[in-house]
Design an enzyme around this catalytic site. Sequence first.
Site, mmCIF file in Angstrom:
data_model
loop_
_atom_site.group_PDB
_atom_site.id
_atom_site.type_symbol
_atom_site.label_atom_id
_atom_site.label_comp_id
_atom_site.label_asym_id
_atom_site.label_seq_id
_atom_site.Cartn_x
_atom_site.Cartn_y
_atom_site.Cartn_z
ATOM 1 N N ARG A 1 21.159 -83.284 89.746
ATOM 2 C CA ARG A 1 21.675 -83.882 88.512
ATOM 3 C C ARG A 1 21.389 -84.652 87.753
ATOM 4 N NH1 ARG A 1 27.275 -84.623 90.651
ATOM 5 N NH2 ARG A 1 27.461 -86.232 89.034
ATOM 6 N N TYR B 1 22.927 -79.840 87.214
ATOM 7 C CA TYR B 1 23.533 -79.015 88.603
ATOM 8 C C TYR B 1 24.882 -80.152 89.003
ATOM 9 C CZ TYR B 1 19.582 -75.981 88.374
ATOM 10 O OH TYR B 1 18.605 -74.867 87.941
ATOM 11 N N PRO B 2 25.970 -79.656 89.272
ATOM 12 C CA PRO B 2 26.956 -80.580 89.924
ATOM 13 C C PRO B 2 26.986 -80.719 90.985
ATOM 14 C CG PRO B 2 28.014 -78.176 89.643
ATOM 15 C CD PRO B 2 26.469 -78.075 89.036
ATOM 16 N N LYS B 3 25.906 -81.196 91.715
ATOM 17 C CA LYS B 3 25.533 -81.401 93.039
ATOM 18 C C LYS B 3 26.168 -82.634 93.708
ATOM 19 C CE LYS B 3 21.375 -78.766 92.658
ATOM 20 N NZ LYS B 3 19.761 -78.338 93.112
ATOM 21 N N VAL B 4 26.620 -82.540 94.744
ATOM 22 C CA VAL B 4 26.903 -83.795 95.767
ATOM 23 C C VAL B 4 26.791 -83.398 97.090
ATOM 24 C CG1 VAL B 4 29.023 -84.392 93.980
ATOM 25 C CG2 VAL B 4 29.369 -82.682 96.038
#
Length: 216
Positions: A72, A77-80
Amino acid sequence: RTDPEALRAVVPEPLEIEEPLVRFEVMKMGEVDGFGPYVEAGQVIPIRHGGEHGEYLHAMYLDNFAATAAGRELSAYPKVMGSPRLFTEASTLVGTLDYGSQRVTTATMAYKWQPLDPEEARDQITVPTYAVKVIPDYSGGLRVCDLVRTRITDVTVKEAWTGPARLQLNAHVMAPLADLPVLEVVSASHIVTDLTLAPVAPVHDYLALGTGEPGC
């Protein structure tokens, strides 16, 4: 294949949708510099930007906090955090994603059913990818809102397979993958590879152009 209207609602301009397709992927990273092994899962959407075919990174869920934060902060990157898994069971390759204790996704594919051409596999992996990079300022507004581009390099395809597959998505408010419903499974692939993730580069500044597109 998914609902065209649902797809248009999540893809920001200036990216263009050619077909109502979305790909669910599970990646089992055996060894990553600085992070070690981890698993990630998410959705990517085939798009077109200018004259280039690419993919928009819509959602990513990881079981490794350091890799999530780095993806992120250093890139876009739309990482969670989540709990993805990839394993074999009863002649089946199984990919799952849990958010907390709830099952969000189950994907199944016949294990090593039919060889996939290595060049086709390479093309699948090396398609350019786009994401939206958002950095807030200290007053709650936006300091950065860019569309960025990257591409996987240094690819060595070790194995590549294709075969029949199924995909089940369950509705979850914090992991809304089912908002892009599965209308048809078009294809599936299983690829084992070495690769390098390249840095991102900005290609569109929403703030400078005054175009507050979705995601900003």
